[in-house]
Design an enzyme around this catalytic site. Structure first.
Site, PDB file in Angstrom:
ATOM      1  N   PRO A 198       0.616  -1.159   0.109  1.00 12.25           N
ATOM      2  CA  PRO A 198       0.021   0.027   0.028  1.00 12.25           C
ATOM      3  C   PRO A 198       0.807   1.188  -0.064  1.00 12.25           C
ATOM      4  O   PRO A 198       0.421   2.344  -0.476  1.00 12.25           O
ATOM      5  CB  PRO A 198      -0.807   0.036   1.323  1.00 12.25           C
ATOM      6  CG  PRO A 198      -1.085  -1.648   1.423  1.00 12.25           C
ATOM      7  CD  PRO A 198       0.272  -2.174   1.073  1.00 12.25           C
ATOM      8  N   TYR A 199       1.963   1.383   0.579  1.00 16.25           N
ATOM      9  CA  TYR A 199       2.809   2.358   0.467  1.00 16.25           C
ATOM     10  C   TYR A 199       3.062   2.864  -0.865  1.00 16.25           C
ATOM     11  O   TYR A 199       3.198   3.897  -1.359  1.00 16.25           O
ATOM     12  CB  TYR A 199       4.241   2.026   1.438  1.00 16.25           C
ATOM     13  CG  TYR A 199       5.216   3.289   1.315  1.00 16.25           C
ATOM     14  CD1 TYR A 199       4.941   4.480   1.500  1.00 16.25           C
ATOM     15  CD2 TYR A 199       6.368   3.000   0.946  1.00 16.25           C
ATOM     16  CE1 TYR A 199       5.643   5.442   1.512  1.00 16.25           C
ATOM     17  CE2 TYR A 199       7.526   3.807   0.758  1.00 16.25           C
ATOM     18  CZ  TYR A 199       7.112   5.179   1.116  1.00 16.25           C
ATOM     19  OH  TYR A 199       8.116   6.355   1.012  1.00 16.25           O
ATOM     20  N   GLY A 200       3.812   1.915  -1.493  1.00 17.14           N
ATOM     21  CA  GLY A 200       4.182   2.034  -2.887  1.00 17.14           C
ATOM     22  C   GLY A 200       2.970   2.391  -3.783  1.00 17.14           C
ATOM     23  O   GLY A 200       2.903   3.231  -4.572  1.00 17.14           O
ATOM     24  N   LYS A 203       1.654   5.986  -3.121  1.00 17.10           N
ATOM     25  CA  LYS A 203       2.720   6.837  -3.672  1.00 17.10           C
ATOM     26  C   LYS A 203       2.616   6.927  -5.296  1.00 17.10           C
ATOM     27  O   LYS A 203       2.857   8.226  -6.087  1.00 17.10           O
ATOM     28  CB  LYS A 203       4.146   6.543  -3.479  1.00 17.10           C
ATOM     29  CG  LYS A 203       4.691   6.904  -2.068  1.00 17.10           C
ATOM     30  CD  LYS A 203       4.820   8.361  -2.176  1.00 17.10           C
ATOM     31  CE  LYS A 203       5.423   8.768  -0.584  1.00 17.10           C
ATOM     32  NZ  LYS A 203       5.641  10.356  -0.674  1.00 17.10           N
TER      33      LYS A 203
END
Length: 394
Positions: A198-200, A203
Site C-alpha cells: 500500500p505504501y508504494g 505513492k
C-alpha cells in the site's frame, strides 16, 4: 514607624509591579510587532528571494532539506502536524536562522482542506517541497486506508491549493517502492511501476494525479524516487530521532544504532531466504545529505510546464547482512542479530540506475555506506535522547 515603613514598602511594591507590568506589555507588543513584520515577509513575493513550503519539514528528511535551503538563502515555511516529525528539529533550525523572514513553522494537518487553503492564501509560496507522508512498508500493509488518505488524498489537496494560489513549482518526494520488484536490475526511470504494498501503491497514485494534472498546467514538476535513506547532517546539527513507539517500524540504521546503544537487545533481520547472494534483502542506501542536494538541484532545474522524474540512489546495492557489518564497524559494537521470517510487502533486490539524474541535474551521490553510518553514529552518540525535547507544542 512600622506603619510608615509599610506604606513606603507598599508604595515601592506598587510602583515595581506597575513597572513590571508596563515592561511586560512593551515586550509583548515588541514581540508581536516582530512576529507581524516577520509574517508579512512571508506573505508577499520578494525579488531575488524564493519562498519554499516544506511539508513534513519537522521530519527526518524534511528537516535536513529545510536546513540546506536555509543555508542557501531560501525563505522557508515548514508545515507539519508532528505526527511523525519532531519539534526539536524545528527548534534547532529556528536557533540557527533567527532572522525575520528566514523561517516560519506552521502546525497544521495537510488533510484539513480549509487549513491548507488558508495557509496558501496567507503566504506567498514560490515552490513546494512535499515530503509529508507516513512511510513504513510494514505499517502500510496493516493500515492501508491510513496510507491512501495520508499520501494520495493529502497530495491531491496540496496540488489543488497550489493550483488555486498560482504556486508554480512542485518537488515531490516519491519512492522506489512504486516499482515493486522488477525483473531486471538496476532500476531506471522507464522500469514498469508495479508496486506490491500500500505504501508504494499510494505513492504511485499520487504520482499519477500529479502527472495527469501537469498535462494541462504550466506547473514545473520534479518527482524524485528515493531509495533507502540513511545518514545525518555532517555538521551534527540534525539527525534521525524516531519516537519510541515507531522504532519497530523504522529504518534499519535506527535499529542498528539502538542495538549498539543497548536500547534494544539486538537487531532483528526479517527474511534470510530471498534470492540474493546471502539470502537477505539488497537495497540502495542513499545518504540524506546527498538526497537533499538532489532536491535543491531539482528545484533549480524545474521549468514551467515541464515534468522531470528521477531515481535518486547510489547505483549500488548492499545486502542487509553487509549493512549490519558496516554498522558494527561504524559503532565498534558487536551487535547481536536475530533472524526472523520475512516482513509482509518486502521485496528481494532493489537498486537504482542514477545515470539520468547525473546527466540532467548534474547530481551524484558522494557518501559511501560506511561514511554515512559513521556520521550518523556521531550524532547518535551526542544526542542520546534525540533532540531532548517532547513533541508537545509548548
Amino acid at each position: 514607624m512600622d506603619i510608615a515603613v509599610a506604606k513606603r514598602r507598599s508604595s515601592f511594591s506598587g510602583k515595581f509591579f506597575a513597572a513590571a507590568v508596563l515592561i511586560t506589555i512593551c515586550f509583548v507588543m515588541f514581540k508581536q510587532s516582530l512576529n507581524s513584520s516577520s509574517h508579512n515577509m512571508f506573505s508577499y513575493h520578494e525579488a531575488g528571494v524564493t519562498h519554499v513550503l516544506v511539508t513534513g519539514g519537522a521530519g527526518y528528511i524534511g528537516s535536513h532539506a529545510a536546513l540546506r535551503l536555509l543555508k542557501d538563502s531560501y525563505r522557508v515555511t515548514i508545515l507539519d502536524n508532528l505526527s511523525r516529525g519532531n519539534i526539536g528539529a524545528v527548534r534547532v533550525l529556528q536557533k540557527l536562522f533567527p532572522e525575520p523572514g528566514r523561517l516560519q513553522f506552521i502546525y497544521a494537518d495537510l488533510g484539513d482542506a480549509k487549513a491548507v487553503n488558508k495557509i496558501f492564501s496567507e503566504n506567498a509560496f514560490d515552490a513546494v517541497m512535499h515530503f509529508a507522508a507516513v512511510a513504513y512498508v510494514g505499517e502500510s500493509t496493516l493500515e492501508p486506508l491510513r496510507y491512501y488518505h495520508n499520501i494520495t488524498s493529502n497530495t491531491l489537496l496540496v496540488l489543488e491549493a497550489m493550483a488555486a494560489h498560482n504556486v508554480k513549482t512542485l518537488i515531490y518526494s516519491s519512492t522506489c517502492a512504486t516499482y515493486g520488484e522488477p525483473e531486471k536490475m538496476p532500476i531506471t526511470e522507464e522500469t514498469t511501476q508495479v508496486p506490491i504494498n500500500p505504501y508504494g501503491k499510494a505513492k504511485k497514485m499520487a504520482e499519477d494525479i500529479i502527472l495527469d494534472f501537469s498535462k494541462n498546467s504550466d506547473m514545473g514538476v520534479m518527482i524524485l524516487r528515493y531509495f533507502n535513506v540513511i545518514g545525518s547532517d555532517p555538521e551534527g546539527k540534525l539527525g534521525e530521532a524516531p519516537r519510541p513507539e515507531l522504532r519497530e517500524q523504522g529504518r534499519i540504521s535506527g535499529a542498528c544504532f539502538d542495538a549498539a546503544r543497548g536500547i534494544i537487545p539486538g537487531l532483528k533481520v526479517r527474511g534470510t531466504d530471498y534470492e540474493t547472494a546471502d539470502g537477505t534483502c539488497v537495497r540502495d542506501y542513499i545518504d540524506v545529505t546527498d538526497l537533499v542536494d538532489a532536491h535543491v538541484k531539482a528545484l533549480a532545474h524545474a521549468q514551467p510546464g515541464k515534468v522531470g522524474i528521477y531515481n535518486v540512489g547510489t547505483g549500488k546495492g548492499s545486502s542487509v547482512k553487509e549493512f549490519v557489518e558496516a554498522c558494527k564497524k561504524a559503532t565498534g559494537v558487536d551487535i547481536k542479530v536475530e533472524y526472523l521470517s520475512r516482513r509482509p510487502g518486502d521485496y528481494a533486490k532493489v537498486y537504482s540506475d542514477p545515470s539520468k539524474v547525473r546527466k540532467e541535474l548534474n547530481w551524484t551521490a558522494h557518501y559511501t555506506l560506511q561514511e554515512s553510518l559513521q556520521i550518523a553514529w556521531r550524532w547518535q552518540k551526542s544526542h542520546l535522547n534525540g533532540y531532548g525535547l517532547s513533541n508537545a507544542m509548548g
